[in-house]
Design a protein around this motif. Structure first.
Motif, short mmCIF file in Angstrom:
data_model
loop_
_atom_site.label_atom_id
_atom_site.label_comp_id
_atom_site.label_asym_id
_atom_site.label_seq_id
_atom_site.Cartn_x
_atom_site.Cartn_y
_atom_site.Cartn_z
N VAL A 68 70.56 12.56 27.72
CA VAL A 68 70.98 11.16 27.49
C VAL A 68 72.35 10.49 27.98
CG1 VAL A 68 70.74 8.23 27.21
CG2 VAL A 68 68.82 10.34 27.70
N SER A 69 72.96 10.55 26.09
CA SER A 69 74.30 10.53 25.97
C SER A 69 75.57 10.98 26.95
CB SER A 69 74.44 11.24 25.49
OG SER A 69 73.46 10.01 23.72
N ALA A 70 75.07 12.59 27.24
CA ALA A 70 75.64 13.36 28.13
C ALA A 70 76.31 12.42 29.61
CB ALA A 70 76.11 14.67 27.84
N ASP A 71 75.00 12.37 30.25
CA ASP A 71 74.45 11.78 31.48
C ASP A 71 75.36 10.49 31.55
OD1 ASP A 71 72.59 14.48 32.25
OD2 ASP A 71 71.03 13.06 31.90
N MET A 72 75.19 9.72 30.08
CA MET A 72 75.62 7.89 30.61
C MET A 72 77.23 8.21 30.85
SD MET A 72 73.38 5.89 27.84
CE MET A 72 74.48 4.55 27.41
N ALA A 73 77.74 8.90 29.38
CA ALA A 73 79.46 9.76 29.27
C ALA A 73 79.85 9.23 31.10
CB ALA A 73 79.49 10.89 28.20
N HIS A 74 78.85 10.86 31.55
CA HIS A 74 80.03 10.78 32.84
C HIS A 74 79.12 10.23 34.11
CE1 HIS A 74 80.09 13.29 36.23
NE2 HIS A 74 78.78 12.77 36.61
N ASP A 75 78.53 9.08 33.35
CA ASP A 75 78.04 7.71 34.93
C ASP A 75 78.89 7.06 34.57
OD1 ASP A 75 75.64 9.78 35.83
OD2 ASP A 75 74.18 8.62 34.73
N LEU A 76 79.60 7.16 33.71
CA LEU A 76 80.35 5.71 32.96
C LEU A 76 82.12 6.32 33.51
CD1 LEU A 76 79.06 3.93 29.93
CD2 LEU A 76 79.31 3.12 32.15
N ARG A 77 82.24 7.57 33.49
CA ARG A 77 83.55 8.58 33.69
C ARG A 77 83.55 7.95 34.78
NH1 ARG A 77 82.39 13.56 31.71
NH2 ARG A 77 82.28 12.51 30.04
N THR A 78 83.21 8.95 35.79
CA THR A 78 84.08 8.68 37.42
C THR A 78 83.52 6.97 38.09
OG1 THR A 78 81.66 10.11 37.43
CG2 THR A 78 82.78 8.78 39.18
N PRO A 79 83.50 6.43 38.07
CA PRO A 79 83.28 4.55 38.22
C PRO A 79 85.08 3.84 37.25
CG PRO A 79 81.55 4.27 37.55
CD PRO A 79 81.56 5.97 37.38
N ILE A 80 84.52 4.38 36.16
CA ILE A 80 86.30 4.40 35.01
C ILE A 80 87.31 5.15 36.17
CG2 ILE A 80 87.03 4.33 33.01
CD1 ILE A 80 84.52 4.07 31.49
N SER A 81 87.06 5.76 36.00
CA SER A 81 88.54 6.56 36.54
C SER A 81 88.96 6.30 38.07
CB SER A 81 87.95 8.20 36.98
OG SER A 81 87.58 9.08 35.89
N THR A 82 87.88 5.75 38.49
CA THR A 82 87.86 4.76 39.78
C THR A 82 88.54 3.91 39.58
OG1 THR A 82 85.61 6.17 40.73
CG2 THR A 82 86.77 4.80 42.57
N LEU A 83 88.54 2.83 38.96
CA LEU A 83 88.87 1.51 38.52
C LEU A 83 90.50 2.25 38.15
CD1 LEU A 83 86.23 -0.27 36.75
CD2 LEU A 83 87.22 -0.83 38.65
N ILE A 84 90.61 2.89 37.70
CA ILE A 84 92.00 3.69 36.72
C ILE A 84 92.91 3.50 37.93
CG2 ILE A 84 93.36 5.34 35.43
CD1 ILE A 84 90.70 4.62 33.74
N ARG A 85 92.42 4.88 39.00
CA ARG A 85 93.72 5.12 40.00
C ARG A 85 93.35 3.93 41.19
NH1 ARG A 85 89.54 9.78 40.04
NH2 ARG A 85 90.22 11.35 38.82
N GLN A 86 92.39 3.05 40.47
CA GLN A 86 92.81 2.07 42.64
C GLN A 86 93.54 0.66 41.70
OE1 GLN A 86 88.64 0.35 42.53
NE2 GLN A 86 88.48 2.04 44.26
N THR A 87 93.51 1.05 40.15
CA THR A 87 94.92 -0.22 39.49
C THR A 87 96.24 0.78 39.71
OG1 THR A 87 92.73 -0.71 38.04
CG2 THR A 87 95.49 -1.08 37.85
N GLU A 88 96.11 1.57 39.68
CA GLU A 88 97.59 2.20 39.86
C GLU A 88 97.96 2.23 41.13
OE1 GLU A 88 96.44 6.90 38.89
OE2 GLU A 88 96.77 6.34 36.31
#
Length: 81
Positions: free
Chosen positions: A33-53
């Motif tokens: 569950v921890s690994a799944d949550m980390a993956h599920d959060l990593r993707t949107p956070i990466s998207t937000l970072i790229r959009q901000t850049e």
């Protein structure tokens, strides 16, 4: 007498082994569950970072374009085509 003690301890040993198995399974599920949550959060956070850049780069580019095109715009205002 030792055989009797061993027979009396068998249910306790079995219960303890079952408890350890359930604990191990719970730990594995929690890890998954921890690994799944980390993956599920990593993707949107990466998207937000790229959009901000991208947004920052566009704003920076817009400012540079405005700064560079201002003299050209001023010089062409007097011309009519």
């Amino acid at each position: 007498m030792p055989e009797q003690a061993a027979l009396e301890l068998q249910p306790l040993v079995a219960a303890f082994n079952q408890m350890l198995s359930r604990l191990e399974m719970g730990y594995q599920q929690l890890s998954q569950v921890s690994a799944d949550m980390a993956h599920d959060l990593r993707t949107p956070i990466s998207t937000l970072i790229r959009q901000t850049e991208v947004a920052r780069a566009r704003r920076a580019a817009s400012a540079i374009i405005r700064r560079c095109s201002a003299p050209i715009t001023r010089s062409w205002k007097g011309w009519r085509i």
